[in-house]
Design an enzyme around this catalytic site. Structure first.
Site, PDB file in Angstrom:
ATOM      1  N   HIS A   1       3.027  11.964  -1.040  1.00 15.26           N
ATOM      2  CA  HIS A   1       2.572  12.905  -2.062  1.00 15.26           C
ATOM      3  C   HIS A   1       3.444  14.155  -2.088  1.00 15.26           C
ATOM      4  O   HIS A   1       3.670  14.740  -3.154  1.00 15.26           O
ATOM      5  CB  HIS A   1       1.114  13.285  -1.819  1.00 15.26           C
TER       6      HIS A   1
ATOM      7  N   ASN B   1      -4.447   5.603   3.823  1.00 12.20           N
ATOM      8  CA  ASN B   1      -3.548   6.655   3.354  1.00 12.20           C
ATOM      9  C   ASN B   1      -2.201   6.629   4.059  1.00 12.20           C
ATOM     10  O   ASN B   1      -1.405   7.574   3.907  1.00 12.20           O
ATOM     11  CB  ASN B   1      -4.199   8.031   3.554  1.00 12.20           C
TER      12      ASN B   1
ATOM     13  N   LYS C   1     -12.038   5.231  -5.700  1.00 10.94           N
ATOM     14  CA  LYS C   1     -11.426   6.556  -5.760  1.00 10.94           C
ATOM     15  C   LYS C   1     -10.941   6.793  -7.187  1.00 10.94           C
ATOM     16  O   LYS C   1     -10.119   6.041  -7.701  1.00 10.94           O
ATOM     17  CB  LYS C   1     -10.252   6.665  -4.790  1.00 10.94           C
TER      18      LYS C   1
ATOM     19  N   HIS D   1       4.998   6.339  -7.689  1.00 11.98           N
ATOM     20  CA  HIS D   1       4.059   6.507  -6.576  1.00 11.98           C
ATOM     21  C   HIS D   1       4.329   5.520  -5.444  1.00 11.98           C
ATOM     22  O   HIS D   1       4.381   5.905  -4.269  1.00 11.98           O
ATOM     23  CB  HIS D   1       2.623   6.345  -7.079  1.00 11.98           C
TER      24      HIS D   1
ATOM     25  N   LYS E   1      -8.602  -4.304   1.968  1.00  9.93           N
ATOM     26  CA  LYS E   1      -9.144  -3.028   1.482  1.00  9.93           C
ATOM     27  C   LYS E   1     -10.655  -3.096   1.323  1.00  9.93           C
ATOM     28  O   LYS E   1     -11.370  -2.146   1.666  1.00  9.93           O
ATOM     29  CB  LYS E   1      -8.491  -2.626   0.161  1.00  9.93           C
TER      30      LYS E   1
ATOM     31  N   HIS F   1       0.966   8.258   2.607  1.00  9.84           N
ATOM     32  CA  HIS F   1       0.611   9.057   1.441  1.00  9.84           C
ATOM     33  C   HIS F   1       0.792  10.558   1.655  1.00  9.84           C
ATOM     34  O   HIS F   1       1.074  11.278   0.699  1.00  9.84           O
ATOM     35  CB  HIS F   1      -0.822   8.746   1.002  1.00  9.84           C
TER      36      HIS F   1
ATOM     37  N   GLU G   1     -14.601   7.859   3.532  1.00 11.89           N
ATOM     38  CA  GLU G   1     -13.719   8.390   4.581  1.00 11.89           C
ATOM     39  C   GLU G   1     -14.456   9.305   5.546  1.00 11.89           C
ATOM     40  O   GLU G   1     -13.920  10.294   6.025  1.00 11.89           O
ATOM     41  CB  GLU G   1     -12.530   9.138   3.958  1.00 11.89           C
TER      42      GLU G   1
ATOM     43  N   ARG H   1     -23.400  12.019 -16.924  1.00  8.26           N
ATOM     44  CA  ARG H   1     -23.697  11.980 -15.479  1.00  8.26           C
ATOM     45  C   ARG H   1     -23.516  10.595 -14.872  1.00  8.26           C
ATOM     46  O   ARG H   1     -24.107  10.269 -13.845  1.00  8.26           O
ATOM     47  CB  ARG H   1     -25.099  12.524 -15.192  1.00  8.26           C
TER      48      ARG H   1
ATOM     49  N   GLU I   1       2.492  -1.007  -1.462  1.00  5.26           N
ATOM     50  CA  GLU I   1       1.082  -0.994  -1.056  1.00  5.26           C
ATOM     51  C   GLU I   1       0.667  -2.314  -0.418  1.00  5.26           C
ATOM     52  O   GLU I   1      -0.284  -2.357   0.360  1.00  5.26           O
ATOM     53  CB  GLU I   1       0.194  -0.671  -2.262  1.00  5.26           C
TER      54      GLU I   1
ATOM     55  N   ARG J   1     -11.466   4.511   6.682  1.00  4.69           N
ATOM     56  CA  ARG J   1     -10.821   4.393   5.376  1.00  4.69           C
ATOM     57  C   ARG J   1      -9.561   5.256   5.300  1.00  4.69           C
ATOM     58  O   ARG J   1      -8.654   4.962   4.514  1.00  4.69           O
ATOM     59  CB  ARG J   1     -11.791   4.784   4.258  1.00  4.69           C
TER      60      ARG J   1
END
Length: 366
Positions: free
Chosen positions: A253, A246, A143, A267, A227, A249, A237, A121, A185, A242
């Site tokens: 993606h 993206n 993330k 990527h 960032k 992206h 987000e 956990r 990036e 935030r």
């Protein structure tokens, strides 16, 4: 050494940036070795290039370590790898107060962070990113994820590291293509809300890509600080701030999905093409000056990054690419938010984009 703080209350952490830091990792990571030992997760390529520097430094200060070495590549962000890593960590009796080291690029960082978030956990982890993309983006902000059959990063959690240690010297062992992909990036931060930094990128990209240490450290620090500020304002987000990170992206993606999340399109390369497409779509919709969209595409092309569908090696129809977008985790009420632009440094979140118009634009872009 330069330091950036991510301000998240009792989950705040530091990001230290210094050439040669990996050779001093024993001293720098010692406060996070709760029982005088670390479990290290890395991949084959990084193990060959950098693992020896890290373990020698840990040995020098008497910190024990065990290492698991995974295959390199995007395919490692999978259920099978997650099971392999968590079983290995449990076999080594990792406890909730321990910190796991993620030594590698975005794939290793995302996978290790997700494993840490669910093991017993939640236990701790430390990011030691070794690629430009992971140093300026994925290692910061918490993330974590693995990929699913339906798309990229669809299974994961927000889970912050305890510390991030960045050694720009690790970039010296990377293939030029990997450095270029990470540079996408870096450019992103200028396009989001800092036109002056985009101008710096235009002037300094050749030096950065050629290995100039000052240019690389400046770009990393500037990107990480940008960032960290955004994550400190909007960790999950919830406010939309935030979401600006993206940029490129959603398109990117879809391109990655179309190319099978493979080395056909890295990527960062997908993000580069995605940013160029986002600016071109914004110009088509009358939101952004055409000359700004052209300037973005010109710069990306000049540094060897894809700026069109053809550059990215994608010939799919607009409808096929939009179908990939329908699996995007940001989908809300059947609508997909897009990061669009009113100009360089003026990115915004649009929630009323007609996907039929996106498909038509992509068909034209083909």
């Amino acid at each position: 050494m330069s330091r950036v703080e991510v301000a998240l209350g009792d989950r705040s952490y530091a990001i230290d940036i210094m050439a040669g830091a990996l050779d001093r990792a024993g001293d720098l990571l010692a406060p996070f070795a709760r029982r005088g030992r670390f479990a290290i997760v890395t991949d084959e390529a990084v193990a060959q290039a950098q693992l020896g520097r890290l373990t020698a430094s840990l040995d020098a200060v008497g910190i024990a370590h065990a290492v698991i070495i995974l295959p390199s590549g995007e395919a490692t962000k999978s259920w099978a790898s997650l099971e392999r890593v968590t079983d290995w960590l449990l076999d080594r009796e990792v406890e909730r107060n321990d910190n796991i080291i993620a030594l590698g690029g975005g794939v290793i960082g995302d996978l290790t962070g997700f494993a840490a978030s669910i093991l017993k956990r939640g236990c701790g982890f430390v990011q030691v990113p070794t690629t430009l993309l992971s140093q300026v983006d994925s290692s910061v902000g918490g993330k974590t994820a693995i990929n699913a059959r339906a798309g990229k990063n669809l299974i994961g959690s927000f889970y912050q590291p305890a510390y991030v240690l960045i050694d720009p010297a690790t970039l010296d062992t990377l293939p030029a293509r990997e450095v270029r992909a990470g540079y996408a990036e870096v450019v992103k931060y200028g396009l989001i809300d800092d036109a002056g930094f985009f101008g710096w990128c235009e002037a300094n990209a050749p030096a950065l890509l050629a290995g100039n240490a000052d240019a690389r450290e400046h770009a990393i620090h500037r990107s990480v600080a940008a960032k960290a500020a955004i994550v400190g304002e909007d960790e999950r987000e919830t406010s939309g701030r935030r979401a600006l990170l993206n940029l490129g992206h959603t398109f990117g993606h879809a391109l990655e999905a179309e190319t099978g999340f493979s080395d056909r399109l890295l990527h960062g390369e997908a993000v580069a093409a995605g940013m160029a497409l986002a600016f071109a779509f914004s110009a088509r919709m009358g939101l952004c000056p055409a000359e700004d969209a052209a300037r973005v595409a010109t710069h990306l092309s000049a540094v060897g990054l894809p700026a069109t569908l053809a550059d990215a090696g994608v010939a799919a129809s607009g409808q096929a690419l939009v179908a990939h977008m329908m699996h995007d985790k940001k989908m809300e009420g059947g609508r997909l938010p897009f990061l669009l632009a009113r100009g360089i440094g003026r990115t915004f979140l649009a929630k009323d984009v007609d996907l039929a118009e996106v498909a038509a634009f992509l068909d034209e872009a083909r």
